[in-house]
Design a protein around this motif. Sequence first.
Motif, PDB file in Angstrom:
ATOM      1  N   ASN A  25       0.828  -1.205   0.000  1.00 27.91           N
ATOM      2  CA  ASN A  25       0.000   0.000   0.000  1.00 27.91           C
ATOM      3  C   ASN A  25       0.866   1.259   0.000  1.00 27.91           C
ATOM      4  O   ASN A  25       0.654   2.172  -0.797  1.00 27.91           O
ATOM      5  CB  ASN A  25      -0.935  -0.012   1.205  1.00 27.91           C
ATOM      6  CG  ASN A  25      -1.809   1.219   1.254  1.00 27.91           C
ATOM      7  OD1 ASN A  25      -2.463   1.572   0.275  1.00 27.91           O
ATOM      8  ND2 ASN A  25      -1.807   1.895   2.386  1.00 27.91           N
ATOM      9  N   ARG A  29       1.187   3.902  -3.114  1.00 30.64           N
ATOM     10  CA  ARG A  29       0.848   5.316  -2.880  1.00 30.64           C
ATOM     11  C   ARG A  29       2.021   6.222  -3.256  1.00 30.64           C
ATOM     12  O   ARG A  29       1.839   7.280  -3.872  1.00 30.64           O
ATOM     13  CB  ARG A  29       0.466   5.539  -1.407  1.00 30.64           C
ATOM     14  CG  ARG A  29      -0.843   4.889  -1.000  1.00 30.64           C
ATOM     15  CD  ARG A  29      -2.064   5.635  -1.535  1.00 30.64           C
ATOM     16  NE  ARG A  29      -2.293   6.881  -0.836  1.00 30.64           N
ATOM     17  CZ  ARG A  29      -3.131   7.039   0.181  1.00 30.64           C
ATOM     18  NH1 ARG A  29      -3.839   6.018   0.634  1.00 30.64           N
ATOM     19  NH2 ARG A  29      -3.287   8.213   0.763  1.00 30.64           N
ATOM     20  N   SER A 115      -0.935   7.063   4.854  1.00 29.80           N
ATOM     21  CA  SER A 115      -0.962   5.721   4.249  1.00 29.80           C
ATOM     22  C   SER A 115      -0.165   4.702   5.047  1.00 29.80           C
ATOM     23  O   SER A 115      -0.015   3.570   4.598  1.00 29.80           O
ATOM     24  CB  SER A 115      -0.463   5.747   2.807  1.00 29.80           C
ATOM     25  OG  SER A 115      -0.043   6.992   2.396  1.00 29.80           O
TER      26      SER A 115
END
Length: 199
Positions: A25, A29, A115
């Motif tokens: 992730n 990002r 994030s």
Amino acid sequence: ESGAAVTAEMVDDVARKHFPPCMLNLYDRLKRDHHLKHFGRLQLGLFLKGIGLPLDEAIVFWRRMYGATMSDDKFNKEYKYNIRHSYGQEGRRANYSPKSCQQILTANQPGTQDSHGCPFRHFSPENLQSFLVDKYRIDRSGPEMRDIMDSVKASHYHVACTRLFEVTHGVKKGEGLGNAESVSHPNKYTDRSRELEKE
Ligand code: SF4
């Protein structure tokens, strides 16, 4: 210990094949936004050190990731120091360890713009499912997804992550990373995944 050293060039391939959700992730990002906030940089940066990305390659990697969104001058003045610092080459020269699941799950809770953190804990169930479908090819209505989401609902995030590892590596349910060991550290997830690829 992790497998062979990783170069900046190799990170993308290793990420696709071997990163756990928390790191994939962050990586995606970063790739999309050319930017990560402080705790995200820290979580991903120390993890990359742990998988065997040496300091000089880390500098190449982060420079590329920021791309044209940042001047060389800004990178050299503000970011290079922090990368060198996390490798113990500046300041107190402390050898910072990559964060464990426990630390990621409980410290520095991410806000909506962040994030970092653990997707099993910090994503909404809907976002988590879509993420697992998109990035790990888990069947949205299959029994594996049900197993994973049941563990999440029971707040057993490392059990959910272990199940994901099993499903995506053709490992039998309950075998975990080997000898029924469950995921307790993102670097273990990746190290074991890279080992299995070689076996
Ligand atoms: Fe990362 Fe650990 Fe969460 Fe898995 S359980 S996504 S390795 S923090």
